[in-house]
Design an enzyme around this catalytic site. Structure first.
Site, PDB file in Angstrom:
ATOM      1  CB  THR A 242      11.070  -9.480 -12.086  1.00  0.00           C
ATOM      2  OG1 THR A 242      12.041  -9.197 -13.096  1.00  0.00           O
ATOM      3  CG2 THR A 242      10.491 -10.873 -12.304  1.00  0.00           C
TER       4      THR A 242
ATOM      5  N   GLY B  68       0.815  -1.208   0.000  1.00  0.00           N
ATOM      6  CA  GLY B  68       0.000   0.000   0.000  1.00  0.00           C
ATOM      7  C   GLY B  68       0.850   1.260   0.000  1.00  0.00           C
ATOM      8  CB  THR B  69       3.974   2.106   1.801  1.00  0.00           C
ATOM      9  OG1 THR B  69       3.404   1.778   3.071  1.00  0.00           O
ATOM     10  CG2 THR B  69       4.902   3.288   1.924  1.00  0.00           C
TER      11      THR B  69
ATOM     12  CG  ASN C 208      -4.697   3.724   9.538  1.00  0.00           C
ATOM     13  OD1 ASN C 208      -4.988   4.741   8.913  1.00  0.00           O
ATOM     14  ND2 ASN C 208      -3.661   3.679  10.361  1.00  0.00           N
TER      15      ASN C 208
ATOM     16  CB  SER D  76      -2.280  -2.999   1.028  1.00  0.00           C
ATOM     17  OG  SER D  76      -1.231  -3.797   1.523  1.00  0.00           O
TER      18      SER D  76
ATOM     19  CB  CYS E  56       4.828   4.405  20.996  1.00  0.00           C
ATOM     20  SG  CYS E  56       4.590   2.727  21.546  1.00  0.00           S
TER      21      CYS E  56
END
Ligand code: PLP
Length: 406
Positions: free
Chosen positions: A236, A71-72, A150, A198, A324
């Site tokens: 690829t 997804g990033t 999210n 994703s 964190c």
């Protein structure tokens, strides 16, 4: 009992998905770009997977689907690709509650000289569409807004957002990483130009994703090199994972309506039970439309990380709303943007369910939660009363190292 309530971070790979992938490691290991049969037959299987993913998101044409590594990458490719294709425009519109994949990139672009408008949300996590309308200018290269959050599960009205951007001729990118497979939609019928998903959020493996780019959109590739993905994403292909993502997409499409109904029931039950059994608890984003599987609940004066550590000791996996590092935790940027008051901000815990969860697990979490909350609230009250350092063992718990993922 082991309970996995962290499905917004990642999901279990379905056995059918793993089975579909295996032959692409052991037998069909050809390179899909090769001329020979050994490669081209793999290329045909990738085409099938592309059609399966296109069906899940409701793309009009499978060619609009580009496979990515996650997804990033999809978010980065969409935003950078659109900016590069419009070098004369220097303004981006996004929100304060995006995933770091968009937030971090836009902060980076701001340092590079782009102007970024960061849209606010209200105390339910909802956007002000008038603020969006006012932000759109001649100089706006792109609007990038997530479909579902999210951390809280709050869903933005993408159709209305798209109507506004379309009216101004400004491209819209939607981060649908948490939406795909959880709520049904048809991107082809909506005013969306680019959309990121994703695989590992809907029971495909980690490390594979897809970017939808509407036909006719001018888009510059992010990865440059070979001619894969019709020159839009060199490298690829991760063949087995692409096949797995196709299979997971096919299964998700067949189940999304049914799962959404049963997950809403399960989540609502968990929410009602916890609000009842845990004093000083509140749900973040409760009044907004939310993903069926997500519950973000704050426990007053507590630290979410401490709750997670004690939950983990009972076999329960959940998450906080903030990333964190050991010993120090930053409150969630999402909850901060929602104006969650300071005494509730650190104590957020996210429970995110999947179709593999059951009412028995919900009951188990509800059985364990009150004593965990009571125990920590006791220490917290003590700390606030006499401002004394906490016992060593509890300090360890309070400085948990669990971060929100996904
Ligand atoms: N966008 C959202 C809304 C997410 O929740 C996530 C992951 O949690 C991402 C983007 C990044 O996806 P990936 O983990 O596949 O890079």
């Amino acid at each position: 009992m082991d309970v996995y309530f962290d499905n917004n971070a990642t999901t279990k790979v379905l056995p059918e998905v793993a089975a579909a992938m295996l032959p692409f490691y052991t037998e069909h290991y050809g390179n899909p770009s090769s001329i020979h049969r050994f490669g081209s037959s793999v290329g045909e299987k990738i085409a099938e997977a592309r059609a399966q993913v296109a069906a899940l998101i409701g793309a009009a044409d499978p060619v609009e689907v580009i496979f990515t590594s996650c997804g990033t990458e999809g978010d980065n490719a969409a935003i950078r690709g659109m900016l590069e294709a419009r070098p004369d425009k220097r303004h981006i519109v996004t929100t304060k509650v995006e995933h770091p994949a968009v937030l971090g990139l836009c902060q980076h672009l701001e340092k590079k000289g782009y102007r970024v408008t960061w849209l606010n949300v209200d105390d339910n996590g909802a956007l002000d569409l008038d603020e969006l309308r006012a932000a759109l200018t001649e100089d706006t290269a792109l609007v990038s807004i997530m479909w579902a959050n999210n951390e809280t599960g709050v869903i933005f009205p993408i159709d209305q957002i798209g109507a506004m951007t379309r009216a101004k001729g400004i491209p819209l990118h939607v981060d649908a990483v948490q939406a795909a497979g959880k709520i049904p939609f048809k991107v082809g019928e909506l005013p969306i130009d680019l959309l990121t998903i994703s695989g590992h959020k809907f029971h495909a493996p980690k490390g594979v994703g897809a970017l939808y780019v509407r036909r006719g959109i001018t888009f510059s590739p992010f990865l440059i090199g070979g001619h894969q993905e019709k020159n839009r994403r060199a490298g690829t292909e991760n063949v087995a994972s692409i096949i797995g993502m196709g299979k997971a997409a096919e299964i998700a499409l067949g189940r999304v309506a049914e799962d959404s109904a049963s997950l809403t029931k399960l989540r609502d039950r968990l929410q009602a039970l916890l609000l009842e059994s845990c004093p000083d608890s509140r749900v973040n984003g409760a009044q907004a439309p939310r993903l069926p599987n997500t519950l973000n609940i704050s426990f007053r004066f507590l630290e979410g990380e401490s709750v997670l550590v004690l939950l983990d000791q009972q076999g329960i996996c959940a998450s906080t709303g903030s990333a964190c590092t050991a010993g120090s935790s930053e409150p969630s940027h999402v909850l901060r943007a929602m104006g969650v008051p300071a005494d509730w901000l650190q104590g957020a815990v996210r429970f995110s369910l999947s179709r593999f969860n059951s009412a028995a697990e919900v009951n188990y979490v509800n059985e364990k939660m009150p004593s965990i909350v009571q125990r920590l609230q006791g220490f917290s009250a003590l700390g606030r009363l006499d401002n004394q350092p906490q016992p060593q063992s509890e300090q360890g718990v309070r400085a948990g190292t669990f971060g929100a993922r996904g």
